[in-house]
Design a protein around this motif. Structure first.
Motif, PDB file in Angstrom:
ATOM      1  N   ALA B  23       6.619 -20.607 -62.254  1.00  0.00           N
ATOM      2  CA  ALA B  23       6.910 -19.858 -63.471  1.00  0.00           C
ATOM      3  C   ALA B  23       7.715 -20.827 -64.708  1.00  0.00           C
ATOM      4  O   ALA B  23       7.473 -21.077 -65.686  1.00  0.00           O
ATOM      5  CB  ALA B  23       7.681 -18.735 -63.433  1.00  0.00           C
ATOM      6  N   ILE B  25       7.480 -24.295 -64.550  1.00  0.00           N
ATOM      7  CA  ILE B  25       6.747 -25.443 -65.027  1.00  0.00           C
ATOM      8  C   ILE B  25       5.585 -24.842 -66.007  1.00  0.00           C
ATOM      9  O   ILE B  25       5.598 -25.562 -67.077  1.00  0.00           O
ATOM     10  CB  ILE B  25       5.866 -25.858 -63.767  1.00  0.00           C
ATOM     11  CG1 ILE B  25       6.776 -26.538 -62.610  1.00  0.00           C
ATOM     12  CG2 ILE B  25       4.802 -26.922 -64.202  1.00  0.00           C
ATOM     13  CD1 ILE B  25       6.223 -27.071 -61.235  1.00  0.00           C
ATOM     14  N   GLN B  28       7.046 -24.642 -69.432  1.00  0.00           N
ATOM     15  CA  GLN B  28       6.970 -25.768 -70.147  1.00  0.00           C
ATOM     16  C   GLN B  28       5.706 -26.183 -70.900  1.00  0.00           C
ATOM     17  O   GLN B  28       5.474 -26.510 -72.140  1.00  0.00           O
ATOM     18  CB  GLN B  28       7.485 -27.071 -69.303  1.00  0.00           C
ATOM     19  CG  GLN B  28       8.799 -26.782 -68.984  1.00  0.00           C
ATOM     20  CD  GLN B  28       9.305 -28.085 -68.159  1.00  0.00           C
ATOM     21  OE1 GLN B  28       8.583 -29.015 -68.049  1.00  0.00           O
ATOM     22  NE2 GLN B  28      10.621 -28.131 -67.718  1.00  0.00           N
ATOM     23  N   ALA B  32      -3.241 -27.104 -64.448  1.00  0.00           N
ATOM     24  CA  ALA B  32      -4.259 -26.795 -63.316  1.00  0.00           C
ATOM     25  C   ALA B  32      -3.625 -26.477 -62.090  1.00  0.00           C
ATOM     26  O   ALA B  32      -2.461 -27.206 -61.868  1.00  0.00           O
ATOM     27  CB  ALA B  32      -5.341 -28.150 -63.488  1.00  0.00           C
ATOM     28  N   GLU B  34      -4.544 -27.985 -59.371  1.00  0.00           N
ATOM     29  CA  GLU B  34      -4.363 -29.303 -58.525  1.00  0.00           C
ATOM     30  C   GLU B  34      -3.082 -29.939 -59.211  1.00  0.00           C
ATOM     31  O   GLU B  34      -2.327 -30.430 -58.231  1.00  0.00           O
ATOM     32  CB  GLU B  34      -5.480 -30.043 -59.074  1.00  0.00           C
ATOM     33  CG  GLU B  34      -5.803 -31.395 -58.494  1.00  0.00           C
ATOM     34  CD  GLU B  34      -6.684 -32.322 -59.155  1.00  0.00           C
ATOM     35  OE1 GLU B  34      -7.249 -33.070 -58.562  1.00  0.00           O
ATOM     36  OE2 GLU B  34      -6.996 -31.915 -60.385  1.00  0.00           O
ATOM     37  N   GLU B  35      -2.536 -29.804 -60.307  1.00  0.00           N
ATOM     38  CA  GLU B  35      -1.306 -30.507 -60.617  1.00  0.00           C
ATOM     39  C   GLU B  35      -0.283 -29.828 -60.246  1.00  0.00           C
ATOM     40  O   GLU B  35       0.691 -30.386 -59.429  1.00  0.00           O
ATOM     41  CB  GLU B  35      -1.251 -30.253 -62.460  1.00  0.00           C
ATOM     42  CG  GLU B  35      -2.407 -31.134 -62.931  1.00  0.00           C
ATOM     43  CD  GLU B  35      -2.506 -30.948 -64.373  1.00  0.00           C
ATOM     44  OE1 GLU B  35      -2.189 -31.954 -65.150  1.00  0.00           O
ATOM     45  OE2 GLU B  35      -2.598 -29.792 -64.749  1.00  0.00           O
ATOM     46  N   SER B  38       0.402 -30.951 -56.511  1.00  0.00           N
ATOM     47  CA  SER B  38       1.168 -32.118 -56.647  1.00  0.00           C
ATOM     48  C   SER B  38       2.694 -32.032 -56.996  1.00  0.00           C
ATOM     49  O   SER B  38       3.559 -32.364 -56.219  1.00  0.00           O
ATOM     50  CB  SER B  38       0.448 -33.067 -57.517  1.00  0.00           C
ATOM     51  OG  SER B  38      -0.688 -33.466 -57.023  1.00  0.00           O
ATOM     52  N   LEU B  39       2.898 -31.282 -58.046  1.00  0.00           N
ATOM     53  CA  LEU B  39       4.482 -31.092 -58.599  1.00  0.00           C
ATOM     54  C   LEU B  39       5.250 -30.461 -57.362  1.00  0.00           C
ATOM     55  O   LEU B  39       6.525 -30.611 -57.417  1.00  0.00           O
ATOM     56  CB  LEU B  39       4.262 -30.403 -59.805  1.00  0.00           C
ATOM     57  CG  LEU B  39       3.711 -31.154 -61.062  1.00  0.00           C
ATOM     58  CD1 LEU B  39       3.753 -30.289 -62.158  1.00  0.00           C
ATOM     59  CD2 LEU B  39       4.323 -32.567 -61.287  1.00  0.00           C
ATOM     60  N   LEU B  40       4.734 -29.297 -56.757  1.00  0.00           N
ATOM     61  CA  LEU B  40       5.388 -28.505 -55.831  1.00  0.00           C
ATOM     62  C   LEU B  40       5.159 -29.081 -54.324  1.00  0.00           C
ATOM     63  O   LEU B  40       5.795 -28.406 -53.418  1.00  0.00           O
ATOM     64  CB  LEU B  40       4.725 -27.129 -55.804  1.00  0.00           C
ATOM     65  CG  LEU B  40       5.165 -26.415 -57.218  1.00  0.00           C
ATOM     66  CD1 LEU B  40       4.295 -25.158 -57.594  1.00  0.00           C
ATOM     67  CD2 LEU B  40       6.663 -26.457 -57.543  1.00  0.00           C
ATOM     68  N   HIS B  67     -14.189 -27.689 -64.511  1.00  0.00           N
ATOM     69  CA  HIS B  67     -13.973 -26.798 -63.425  1.00  0.00           C
ATOM     70  C   HIS B  67     -12.612 -26.810 -62.919  1.00  0.00           C
ATOM     71  O   HIS B  67     -12.185 -26.622 -61.714  1.00  0.00           O
ATOM     72  CB  HIS B  67     -14.866 -27.335 -62.257  1.00  0.00           C
ATOM     73  CG  HIS B  67     -14.806 -28.857 -62.161  1.00  0.00           C
ATOM     74  ND1 HIS B  67     -15.952 -29.850 -61.271  1.00  0.00           N
ATOM     75  CD2 HIS B  67     -14.157 -29.864 -62.383  1.00  0.00           C
ATOM     76  CE1 HIS B  67     -15.514 -30.841 -61.434  1.00  0.00           C
ATOM     77  NE2 HIS B  67     -14.560 -31.172 -62.225  1.00  0.00           N
ATOM     78  N   TYR B  68     -11.612 -26.913 -63.823  1.00  0.00           N
ATOM     79  CA  TYR B  68     -10.389 -26.545 -63.569  1.00  0.00           C
ATOM     80  C   TYR B  68      -9.800 -25.144 -64.239  1.00  0.00           C
ATOM     81  O   TYR B  68     -10.748 -24.777 -64.883  1.00  0.00           O
ATOM     82  CB  TYR B  68      -9.604 -27.571 -64.346  1.00  0.00           C
ATOM     83  CG  TYR B  68      -9.517 -29.053 -63.931  1.00  0.00           C
ATOM     84  CD1 TYR B  68      -8.768 -29.629 -63.219  1.00  0.00           C
ATOM     85  CD2 TYR B  68     -10.313 -29.802 -64.829  1.00  0.00           C
ATOM     86  CE1 TYR B  68      -8.715 -30.897 -62.822  1.00  0.00           C
ATOM     87  CE2 TYR B  68     -10.667 -31.118 -64.684  1.00  0.00           C
ATOM     88  CZ  TYR B  68      -9.750 -31.729 -63.445  1.00  0.00           C
ATOM     89  OH  TYR B  68      -9.763 -33.086 -63.145  1.00  0.00           O
ATOM     90  N   ILE B  70      -6.952 -23.369 -65.587  1.00  0.00           N
ATOM     91  CA  ILE B  70      -5.585 -23.981 -66.343  1.00  0.00           C
ATOM     92  C   ILE B  70      -4.972 -22.723 -66.458  1.00  0.00           C
ATOM     93  O   ILE B  70      -5.366 -21.752 -67.042  1.00  0.00           O
ATOM     94  CB  ILE B  70      -6.001 -24.338 -67.900  1.00  0.00           C
ATOM     95  CG1 ILE B  70      -6.942 -25.654 -67.675  1.00  0.00           C
ATOM     96  CG2 ILE B  70      -4.571 -25.014 -68.440  1.00  0.00           C
ATOM     97  CD1 ILE B  70      -6.575 -26.776 -67.100  1.00  0.00           C
ATOM     98  N   LEU B  73       1.303 -19.459 -68.880  1.00  0.00           N
ATOM     99  CA  LEU B  73       2.563 -18.357 -68.555  1.00  0.00           C
ATOM    100  C   LEU B  73       2.484 -17.415 -69.834  1.00  0.00           C
ATOM    101  O   LEU B  73       2.109 -17.649 -70.931  1.00  0.00           O
ATOM    102  CB  LEU B  73       4.041 -18.854 -68.856  1.00  0.00           C
ATOM    103  CG  LEU B  73       5.065 -17.791 -68.346  1.00  0.00           C
ATOM    104  CD1 LEU B  73       5.141 -17.566 -66.807  1.00  0.00           C
ATOM    105  CD2 LEU B  73       6.445 -18.373 -68.574  1.00  0.00           C
TER     106      LEU B  73
END
Lengths: 185, 185
Positions: B23, B25, B28, B32, B34-35, B38-40, B67-68, B70, B73
DNA sequence: TAATTGATTAGATGGTTGTCTAATTGTAGT
DNA sequence: ACTACAATTAGACAACCATCTAATCAATTA
């Protein structure tokens, strides 16, 4: 940091049916543990446990009366938390300790060989941009490069220096004029 | 009813560290799956799972792009829920389906014999009051009783009619004047 | 002082759920 | 059409947590 555990404790406290109901009952009037146990059809230790969690979150407070513990709802705390949710900078702050470059590193790692050269150029724009930002970082800011210098450096990454050069321009990571290139920072 | 599951879903959605961070992230900017993974430092299925829970609570929304997926919030929903928390009648409503007389029944059951007579008079005021309310309910509203009639009826509950009578007056459940008694409703 | 009662703590257990890997779906690029 | 890739679904496992019973603590009443 503190914001996270704070909010998490708050949400966890109310994220359980019986505890939410306890909050509802206490919102009407204070009650003793024994009463709550009857109203919720739970054993006293269980209610005690729930109240403890609510108390740690600052949502309820106990006052001793006889050998009863009369619990009451702390509406001030509830309002405070609700207002924090409404504040525009509370949520973004939750991502403070997230490494925002982790995705970039993952992509780069995926497309790189052990020696640091690129296996290929990503097809997806999102990932291509990551690789190109990496490429751009090989150059110093505020310095001009000839196309020859540019190619020499880029060739350390991948043979297809032409595509790299084109991408750098297209994504506006570098600029060109009079046969000279420089980073746009 | 609906209020309960609504709020519960909301709290449950945010009562988990990774989801709370998601939430943050997304507060901000949209990302996607995938991102986020990675971040988590989580697998994509796990992130998908978390996003699904957040979506069920109405807190995030997905839009397809390439094929993402997005995710973004839904701040409107967040604000709406926060305001519900601030509303004075939201929490009390959570106790709507609670049987508020369950405690009284439990107390009464505890102090009663199978035949309905009292084993003893409770020492605790809180419980004595419950028993006395029960005693008062044996009389009709808006009707006057002589002390003799009163005692006869009370004796069905317990031999110590004097204590019962005194209690009824003390707790203002019944009133007396000119040797007559009546319920105060 | 002894006995009763309400609350809490300790410890055990069953259910929930966060996480992963493997398989499936759907979309994009060769 | 075929391959590659992002996302989701399915299924399995492990960690967490709500709940209970038994034991302990604290405070009031007899």
């Amino acid at each position: 940091m503190t914001t996270q555990t704070d909010l998490l404790e708050f949400f966890k406290a109310l994220a359980e049916p019986k505890r939410l109901k306890i909050a509802g009952i206490l919102a009407q009037s204070p009650h003793a543990v024994e009463e709550l146990a009857s109203l919720l059809q739970l054993s006293e230790p269980t209610v005690s446990h729930h109240l403890n969690i609510l108390a740690r979150a600052g949502l309820v407070r106990a006052r001793a009366e006889g050998h009863y513990s009369i619990y009451e709802l702390r509406t001030d705390r509830l309002e405070y938390m609700a207002e924090r949710l409404l504040a525009k900078d509370t949520l973004p702050a939750l991502a403070n300790d997230v490494d925002m470059h982790a995705y970039d590193r993952a992509v780069l790692h995926n497309f790189s060989r052990p020696d640091g050269r690129l296996k290929s150029l990503p097809a997806q724009r999102k990932k291509l941009e990551v690789v190109l930002r990496h490429a751009a970082s090989l150059f110093k800011p505020n310095k001009r490069y000839s196309e020859k210098e540019l190619n020499t450096t880029l060739s350390r990454l991948h043979d297809d220096t032409a595509s790299l050069r084109r991408g750098l321009i297209e994504f506006k990571l570098m600029q060109r004029a009079n046969g000279q290139y420089w980073r746009t920072d």
